[in-house]
Write a protein that holds these residues in place. Sequence first.
Motif, mmCIF file in Angstrom:
data_model
loop_
_atom_site.group_PDB
_atom_site.id
_atom_site.type_symbol
_atom_site.label_atom_id
_atom_site.label_comp_id
_atom_site.label_asym_id
_atom_site.label_seq_id
_atom_site.Cartn_x
_atom_site.Cartn_y
_atom_site.Cartn_z
ATOM 1 N N TRP A 88 -2.114 4.803 -3.838
ATOM 2 C CA TRP A 88 -0.959 4.107 -4.416
ATOM 3 C C TRP A 88 -1.437 3.371 -5.671
ATOM 4 O O TRP A 88 -2.460 2.670 -5.632
ATOM 5 C CB TRP A 88 -0.359 3.110 -3.443
ATOM 6 C CG TRP A 88 0.425 3.733 -2.325
ATOM 7 C CD1 TRP A 88 -0.008 3.978 -1.055
ATOM 8 C CD2 TRP A 88 1.796 4.159 -2.374
ATOM 9 N NE1 TRP A 88 0.995 4.553 -0.320
ATOM 10 C CE2 TRP A 88 2.124 4.669 -1.099
ATOM 11 C CE3 TRP A 88 2.783 4.170 -3.367
ATOM 12 C CZ2 TRP A 88 3.383 5.174 -0.786
ATOM 13 C CZ3 TRP A 88 4.028 4.675 -3.058
ATOM 14 C CH2 TRP A 88 4.320 5.171 -1.785
ATOM 15 N N ARG A 117 0.254 1.232 -9.324
ATOM 16 C CA ARG A 117 1.463 0.577 -9.823
ATOM 17 C C ARG A 117 1.332 0.294 -11.312
ATOM 18 O O ARG A 117 0.242 0.176 -11.844
ATOM 19 C CB ARG A 117 1.744 -0.710 -9.043
ATOM 20 C CG ARG A 117 0.717 -1.819 -9.257
ATOM 21 C CD ARG A 117 1.001 -2.969 -8.307
ATOM 22 N NE ARG A 117 0.058 -4.082 -8.499
ATOM 23 C CZ ARG A 117 0.005 -5.150 -7.728
ATOM 24 N NH1 ARG A 117 0.829 -5.276 -6.688
ATOM 25 N NH2 ARG A 117 -0.872 -6.112 -7.980
ATOM 26 N N ARG A 177 -1.419 1.095 -15.858
ATOM 27 C CA ARG A 177 -1.378 1.482 -14.450
ATOM 28 C C ARG A 177 -2.615 0.931 -13.748
ATOM 29 O O ARG A 177 -3.717 0.977 -14.291
ATOM 30 C CB ARG A 177 -1.330 2.996 -14.322
ATOM 31 C CG ARG A 177 -1.246 3.521 -12.901
ATOM 32 C CD ARG A 177 -1.208 5.031 -12.934
ATOM 33 N NE ARG A 177 -2.424 5.587 -13.512
ATOM 34 C CZ ARG A 177 -2.548 6.845 -13.933
ATOM 35 N NH1 ARG A 177 -1.513 7.664 -13.853
ATOM 36 N NH2 ARG A 177 -3.680 7.280 -14.432
ATOM 37 N N TYR A 198 5.815 1.695 -8.396
ATOM 38 C CA TYR A 198 4.730 2.128 -7.528
ATOM 39 C C TYR A 198 4.713 3.650 -7.441
ATOM 40 O O TYR A 198 5.753 4.264 -7.178
ATOM 41 C CB TYR A 198 4.880 1.513 -6.141
ATOM 42 C CG TYR A 198 4.467 0.064 -6.103
ATOM 43 C CD1 TYR A 198 5.236 -0.918 -6.726
ATOM 44 C CD2 TYR A 198 3.293 -0.342 -5.454
ATOM 45 C CE1 TYR A 198 4.846 -2.244 -6.712
ATOM 46 C CE2 TYR A 198 2.899 -1.664 -5.428
ATOM 47 C CZ TYR A 198 3.684 -2.612 -6.062
ATOM 48 O OH TYR A 198 3.296 -3.942 -6.047
ATOM 49 N N GLY A 226 7.617 7.850 -8.678
ATOM 50 C CA GLY A 226 7.584 6.393 -8.691
ATOM 51 C C GLY A 226 8.799 5.769 -8.035
ATOM 52 O O GLY A 226 9.884 6.358 -8.000
#
Length: 123
Positions: A36, A38, A45, A93, A116
Amino acid sequence: QVQLVESGGGLVQAGGSLRLSCAASDRTFRSYAMGWFRQAPGAEREFVAAISWSGSTYYADSVKGRFTIARDNAKITVYLQMNSLKPEDTAVYYCAAKRGVSLLRAGSSFDYWGQGTQVTVSS
């Protein structure tokens, strides 16, 4: 080609919880490491959490103790349980998949990405 679809994002107050899900299209999912990441507006990122094919987990310091990553190979899904959310957790995310277990904190090493899901934490 592995397709990944995230869900579970939304608006939550600070201190609240959300659970993100990422459903994969490929039954070879169990052989992939999952991550994961974000990205907040105007920011790069960043790594959030990852889980290897064997279940080893890795977390960014900023989420350690608050977020939990888990995988269900039977459902070919990976989850991110997010507790004690803070306004600074606000971001889109992304779920990602890769073969191998190296460089799990590096987004550039992942091969497949979802579209996302937005997480917004209000103060």
